[in-house]
Design a protein around this motif. Structure first.
Motif, PDB file in Angstrom:
ATOM      1  N   ILE A 281       4.155   5.757  -2.913  1.00 53.49           N
ATOM      2  CA  ILE A 281       5.497   6.263  -3.229  1.00 53.49           C
ATOM      3  C   ILE A 281       5.701   6.352  -4.744  1.00 53.49           C
ATOM      4  O   ILE A 281       6.308   7.297  -5.244  1.00 53.49           O
ATOM      5  CB  ILE A 281       6.587   5.339  -2.621  1.00 53.49           C
ATOM      6  CG1 ILE A 281       6.461   5.284  -1.091  1.00 53.49           C
ATOM      7  CG2 ILE A 281       7.987   5.829  -3.007  1.00 53.49           C
ATOM      8  CD1 ILE A 281       7.300   4.194  -0.431  1.00 53.49           C
ATOM      9  N   THR A 282       5.175   5.369  -5.461  1.00 58.41           N
ATOM     10  CA  THR A 282       5.492   5.278  -6.898  1.00 58.41           C
ATOM     11  C   THR A 282       4.497   6.005  -7.802  1.00 58.41           C
ATOM     12  O   THR A 282       4.792   6.259  -8.963  1.00 58.41           O
ATOM     13  CB  THR A 282       5.562   3.809  -7.347  1.00 58.41           C
ATOM     14  OG1 THR A 282       4.326   3.168  -7.002  1.00 58.41           O
ATOM     15  CG2 THR A 282       6.715   3.078  -6.683  1.00 58.41           C
TER      16      THR A 282
ATOM     17  N   LEU B 233       0.843  -1.200   0.000  1.00 57.19           N
ATOM     18  CA  LEU B 233       0.000   0.000   0.000  1.00 57.19           C
ATOM     19  C   LEU B 233       0.884   1.259   0.000  1.00 57.19           C
ATOM     20  O   LEU B 233       0.646   2.206  -0.752  1.00 57.19           O
ATOM     21  CB  LEU B 233      -0.878  -0.027   1.254  1.00 57.19           C
ATOM     22  CG  LEU B 233      -2.217   0.692   1.188  1.00 57.19           C
ATOM     23  CD1 LEU B 233      -3.140  -0.014   0.193  1.00 57.19           C
ATOM     24  CD2 LEU B 233      -2.871   0.722   2.565  1.00 57.19           C
ATOM     25  N   ASP B 234       1.923   1.242   0.854  1.00 57.28           N
ATOM     26  CA  ASP B 234       2.865   2.368   0.910  1.00 57.28           C
ATOM     27  C   ASP B 234       3.580   2.543  -0.433  1.00 57.28           C
ATOM     28  O   ASP B 234       3.741   3.661  -0.920  1.00 57.28           O
ATOM     29  CB  ASP B 234       3.902   2.146   2.013  1.00 57.28           C
ATOM     30  CG  ASP B 234       3.309   2.343   3.415  1.00 57.28           C
ATOM     31  OD1 ASP B 234       2.205   2.916   3.504  1.00 57.28           O
ATOM     32  OD2 ASP B 234       3.936   1.930   4.395  1.00 57.28           O
TER      33      ASP B 234
ATOM     34  N   SER C 296       5.578   7.959   1.549  1.00 58.20           N
ATOM     35  CA  SER C 296       4.572   6.902   1.761  1.00 58.20           C
ATOM     36  C   SER C 296       3.182   7.468   2.032  1.00 58.20           C
ATOM     37  O   SER C 296       2.197   6.738   1.992  1.00 58.20           O
ATOM     38  CB  SER C 296       4.975   6.003   2.932  1.00 58.20           C
ATOM     39  OG  SER C 296       6.246   5.461   2.678  1.00 58.20           O
ATOM     40  N   LEU C 297       3.100   8.760   2.335  1.00 60.66           N
ATOM     41  CA  LEU C 297       1.787   9.373   2.578  1.00 60.66           C
ATOM     42  C   LEU C 297       1.112   9.790   1.269  1.00 60.66           C
ATOM     43  O   LEU C 297      -0.062  10.134   1.249  1.00 60.66           O
ATOM     44  CB  LEU C 297       1.941  10.571   3.519  1.00 60.66           C
ATOM     45  CG  LEU C 297       2.324  10.182   4.957  1.00 60.66           C
ATOM     46  CD1 LEU C 297       2.953  11.354   5.689  1.00 60.66           C
ATOM     47  CD2 LEU C 297       1.125   9.648   5.730  1.00 60.66           C
ATOM     48  N   GLY C 298       1.896   9.800   0.175  1.00 57.74           N
ATOM     49  CA  GLY C 298       1.301  10.009  -1.143  1.00 57.74           C
ATOM     50  C   GLY C 298       1.129  11.450  -1.594  1.00 57.74           C
ATOM     51  O   GLY C 298       0.395  11.716  -2.543  1.00 57.74           O
TER      52      GLY C 298
ATOM     53  N   ILE D 170       0.259  19.628   0.260  1.00 52.20           N
ATOM     54  CA  ILE D 170       1.712  19.467   0.352  1.00 52.20           C
ATOM     55  C   ILE D 170       2.066  19.245   1.827  1.00 52.20           C
ATOM     56  O   ILE D 170       1.456  19.855   2.709  1.00 52.20           O
ATOM     57  CB  ILE D 170       2.415  20.745  -0.162  1.00 52.20           C
ATOM     58  CG1 ILE D 170       2.250  20.849  -1.685  1.00 52.20           C
ATOM     59  CG2 ILE D 170       3.896  20.772   0.220  1.00 52.20           C
ATOM     60  CD1 ILE D 170       2.634  22.211  -2.251  1.00 52.20           C
ATOM     61  N   LEU D 171       3.033  18.375   2.084  1.00 52.04           N
ATOM     62  CA  LEU D 171       3.463  18.112   3.458  1.00 52.04           C
ATOM     63  C   LEU D 171       4.823  18.762   3.724  1.00 52.04           C
ATOM     64  O   LEU D 171       5.752  18.603   2.937  1.00 52.04           O
ATOM     65  CB  LEU D 171       3.577  16.600   3.695  1.00 52.04           C
ATOM     66  CG  LEU D 171       2.347  15.763   3.326  1.00 52.04           C
ATOM     67  CD1 LEU D 171       2.633  14.277   3.527  1.00 52.04           C
ATOM     68  CD2 LEU D 171       1.121  16.190   4.137  1.00 52.04           C
TER      69      LEU D 171
END
Length: 334
Positions: free
Chosen positions: A76-77, A71-72, A285-287, A259-260
């Motif tokens: 990421i991709t 899922l992560d 991983s949070l996308g 945005i993080l």
């Protein structure tokens, strides 16, 4: 144990044509759908342990852990889409314009509108795609200012910005200021309080559908640098982002123009900052796209001092103390 929470951090990156080659050979996976940056390993982290595995070993993981990792990896991709921004092989640059008398690096320099306009032009000419305008200093120790004062400081500069070829980011913690700025075609709200200072902000973001930054801070600017403590700075901030994302989804904000920003220097000591910078890829991983505000901050000086005070090891020039001055930009990795 089943109760343990697992985190996936992409690591061991390849770049450029080498990256493309590795992807074609199925050795690596692209970051954010970008074939020019890829990775062939992950660091699997819990609060108790960490281990690095090659991506082809993921299929051997226990079922529940494998499910979480896959899922992560999807986050990421996947390619990231964001209103008005294109992510390529180099970071999108944000130039900061502080319309304050007391900001940490350029306080008082650009209060005059002509000087501010020249600075905006300079930042854009130097490659900044986003200009971040703020009227309230959030440096360590800064005190709050009133609504009208903050609006007065930025109003004419916002007016000029709306005529420029750039993305306008508004750095404010106050819904009043956001509301006043909406007619000026602001593209991004950058609230350093992590949307928690003003209870009306999230509602306003929902109604206006405006893109925004989720920014991490520990405490408030006035006191944030007084002995900040974390159990695990990397995972604590990851959990903070996850909770905020859940909250805004609960509040019915459905878009992905988010945005993080882990908030380098916002309630962090030198070790916290260096950990975040070196392990920044965990947040993929949070996308969402990740923003890093790195320029002209105290941690750079602290690095130099802590390295200067160490006994000399080998060649002095290789140490951090001789770094040139850093330009006044924030970087957003693609």
């Amino acid at each position: 144990s089943l109760m343990e929470k697992y985190y996936t951090r992409a690591c061991n990156f390849y770049y450029g044509s080498n990256s493309k080659k590795k992807i074609n050979q199925k050795i690596s996976l692209p970051l954010n759908g970008n074939k020019l940056i890829s990775f062939d390993s992950i660091e699997l982290i819990t609060r108790q342990s960490r281990k690095v595995l090659n991506i082809n070993k993921i299929k051997k993981l226990p079922k529940n852990i494998k499910k979480k990792v896959l899922l992560d990896l999807k986050n990421i991709t996947k390619k990231k889409y964001f209103s008005k921004l294109k992510f390529g092989k180099i970071p999108v640059l944000m130039g900061v314009l502080n319309a304050t008398p007391d900001s940490f690096s350029d306080g008082g320099k650009f209060l005059n509108n002509n000087l501010a306009n020249q600075q905006i032009k300079k930042l854009i000419d130097n490659g900044a795609k986003i200009i971040d305008l703020g009227g309230e200093s959030t440096r360590p120790g800064a005190k709050e200012i009133g609504l009208q004062e903050e609006w007065k400081r930025i109003k004419s500069k916002l007016d000029n910005l709306s005529k420029q070829k750039c993305i306008i980011s508004l750095d404010t913690r106050k819904s009043f200021i956001i509301k006043k700025s909406l007619p000026y075609k602001v593209d991004l709200i950058n609230d350093v309080s992590g949307l928690s200072y003003d209870k009306d902000t999230i509602e306003l973001l929902k109604d206006s559908k405006i893109p925004f930054v989720i920014h991490h801070i520990k405490g408030i600017p006035k006191t944030m640098q007084i002995n900040p403590i974390y159990k695990n700075v990397l995972l604590d901030i990851y959990d903070f982002f996850e909770q905020k994302i859940n909250l805004i989804r609960k509040k019915n904000i459905k878009h992905n123009n988010i945005i993080l920003d882990p908030g380098i220097g916002f309630g962090k000591n030198l070790k916290h900052n260096i950990t975040l910078i070196s392990k920044i890829s965990i947040f993929h991983s949070l996308g969402f796209p990740i923003m890093l505000g790195l320029s002209r901050k105290k941690y750079i000086k602290d690095c130099r001092q802590s390295l200067a005070s160490e006994p000399a090891r080998g060649d002095k020039k290789n140490r951090f103390g001789y770094a040139p001055a850093w330009p006044q930009y924030r970087q957003r990795p693609a």
